[in-house]
Design an enzyme around this catalytic site. Structure first.
Site, mmCIF file in Angstrom:
data_model
loop_
_atom_site.group_PDB
_atom_site.id
_atom_site.type_symbol
_atom_site.label_atom_id
_atom_site.label_comp_id
_atom_site.label_asym_id
_atom_site.label_seq_id
_atom_site.Cartn_x
_atom_site.Cartn_y
_atom_site.Cartn_z
ATOM 1 N N LYS A 35 50.242 16.472 50.256
ATOM 2 C CA LYS A 35 49.745 15.769 49.066
ATOM 3 C C LYS A 35 48.903 14.570 49.485
ATOM 4 O O LYS A 35 48.952 14.148 50.646
ATOM 5 C CB LYS A 35 50.946 15.296 48.228
ATOM 6 C CG LYS A 35 51.843 14.279 48.942
ATOM 7 C CD LYS A 35 53.127 14.023 48.162
ATOM 8 C CE LYS A 35 54.020 13.019 48.872
ATOM 9 N NZ LYS A 35 55.323 12.863 48.181
ATOM 10 N N TYR A 262 36.743 -16.053 51.947
ATOM 11 C CA TYR A 262 36.901 -16.596 50.596
ATOM 12 C C TYR A 262 37.971 -17.685 50.520
ATOM 13 O O TYR A 262 39.071 -17.526 51.041
ATOM 14 C CB TYR A 262 37.268 -15.480 49.619
ATOM 15 C CG TYR A 262 36.124 -14.527 49.343
ATOM 16 C CD1 TYR A 262 34.942 -14.995 48.773
ATOM 17 C CD2 TYR A 262 36.230 -13.180 49.649
ATOM 18 C CE1 TYR A 262 33.888 -14.122 48.510
ATOM 19 C CE2 TYR A 262 35.186 -12.305 49.382
ATOM 20 C CZ TYR A 262 34.015 -12.778 48.814
ATOM 21 O OH TYR A 262 32.978 -11.915 48.551
#
Ligand SMILES: *Cc1c(COP(=O)(O)O)cnc(C)c1O
Length: 393
Positions: A35, A262
């Protein structure tokens, strides 16, 4: 790396070897869970390698994932387990994909699709034995079983499996014992009600190695296939298959007191060299790991500093002589001292599954040893093992 800024290299021989280890730990059959695009490794190449390593089933969550395997020519049995009322059960029946069902409404939808296509749907009924996630509750089980039996009599579906999922296989043997007992009760009820399933399955990776009483006919192995040890502080000889590599795209010397990235959450405390790498949180580098996470550059573990941005992050290279184009290993099996997915998971406060499945689609996957696994591997008899014998290195 051919012109790309980063790549995830997947070692398919490691995948096959890991499946061999899992198969060696059980007398049950092995389902390789592929998956989420094979936990980020590429579902189709992983599936082929896993079948070559001795898996005889493939497991996925969705119809789209199952159909992708069929479209690639894989003929091995596939079970898909998360569906809704709008799932295309007709397409799944036509592709001979087994489906998990946990609610009577969805059984109706499966039966309708089977009638429409004229094919008998292969169904695995799921019971919730204590995970409190998917699966029929103990109260809902009799109704689900009764409806399944009715449809089975009508010939539209066959109940091939009964199954459940463990919540605490990596942490509590008591939880496993309780769930196994609840599962056995549900199975006994279903048999009394006339079902005769060929496959019972309960175990995940952790249970495959530690709880033989949960194995029944099939173990569903996910994370272990990819080489991550499934139980804390224990090792079963698995080898991480994925290596995430990139390169330095900018290197600069900065003085002490330089704010980085940042909001300047990091300010340099000495003159240092900053090395920029072109991977950020959109590529799966967790955003909150600055100050803890490290990469391998110039043979050394060096820290990521400042906020990880969407597309890039900054490595503090100290006084190392760093040049544009220098190779950087973000994670891998650890052979050269690079961090592993388990290291990243610890830094990010998550599990290795989230690290591996988080590697973004912008990072191309390259498969090592692909040639050995391109042929479709049929699962009858000893063929997968013969096939595997030929391609071992
Ligand atoms: C993901 C998944 C698995 C595989 O679990 P691992 O712990 O990764 O081995 C098995 N069964 C179900 C139902 C799953 O969703």
């Amino acid at each position: 790396m051919t012109g790309e800024l980063a790549e995830a290299v997947v070692d398919l021989a490691a995948i096959a070897g890991n499946v061999e280890r899992i198969a060696g730990a059980t007398t049950a059959a092995v389902m390789a869970v592929v998956k989420a695009d094979g936990f980020g490794h590429g579902a189709v190449p992983v599936a082929r390698a896993a079948l070559a390593g001795g898996a005889t089933w493939l497991g996925v969550t969705s119809a789209a994932e199952a159909l992708e395997l069929r479209a690639a020519g894989l003929t091995a049995p596939v079970l898909s387990w998360l569906h809704g009322p709008r799932t295309d059960f007709a397409a799944l029946a036509a592709a001979e994909v087994d489906v998990s069902v946990a609610a009577p409404e969805l059984l109706d939808a499966v039966a309708a699709a089977a009638r429409a296509t004229g094919r008998t749907a292969q169904v695995h009924l799921k019971i919730d034995t204590g995970m409190s996630r998917h699966g029929a509750t103990a109260e809902g089980w009799p109704e689900l079983v009764a409806w399944a039996r009715k449809y089975e009599r009508e010939g539209v579906l066959a109940v091939r499996g009964l199954w459940s999922h463990l919540a605490t296989a990596d942490s509590s043997p008591y939880g496993v014992t309780a769930q196994t007992a609840a599962f056995a009760e549900a199975v006994a009820y279903a048999r009394d009600a006339g079902l005769d399933p060929e496959l019972l399955h309960l175990a995940n990776s952790a249970a495959a190695f530690t709880a033989p009483h949960t194995h029944f006919d099939l173990v569903r192995a996910g994370i272990a296939v990819y080489g991550v040890e499934p139980v804390p502080d224990r090792a079963f000889g698995l080898r991480p298959a994925l290596t995430l590599r990139t390169q330095v795209i900018m290197a600069k010397r900065v003085p002490a007191g330089t704010g980085v990235s940042y909001r300047h959450t990091h300010v340099t405390d000495r003159p240092t060299t900053l090395a920029l790498i072109p991977l950020g949180f959109a590529d799966g580098i967790p955003r909150g790991v600055d100050g803890r996470a490290q990469v391998l550059l110039g043979g050394r573990r060096l820290p990521i500093i400042g906020r990880v941005a969407m597309d890039q992050c900054v490595v503090d290279a100290g006084d190392l002589d760093v040049r544009i184009g220098d190779p950087v290993t973000v994670l891998g099996p650890g052979d050269s001292g690079e961090p592993t997915a388990a290291d990243w998971a610890a830094w990010a406060g998550t599990n290795p599954h989230e690290i591996l499945t988080g590697i973004g689609t912008r990072v191309p996957r390259h498969h090592d040893g692909k040639g050995a696994f391109t042929a479709d591997v049929r699962v009858e008899g000893a063929l997968p093992f013969l096939h595997h014998g030929r391609k071992r290195r």
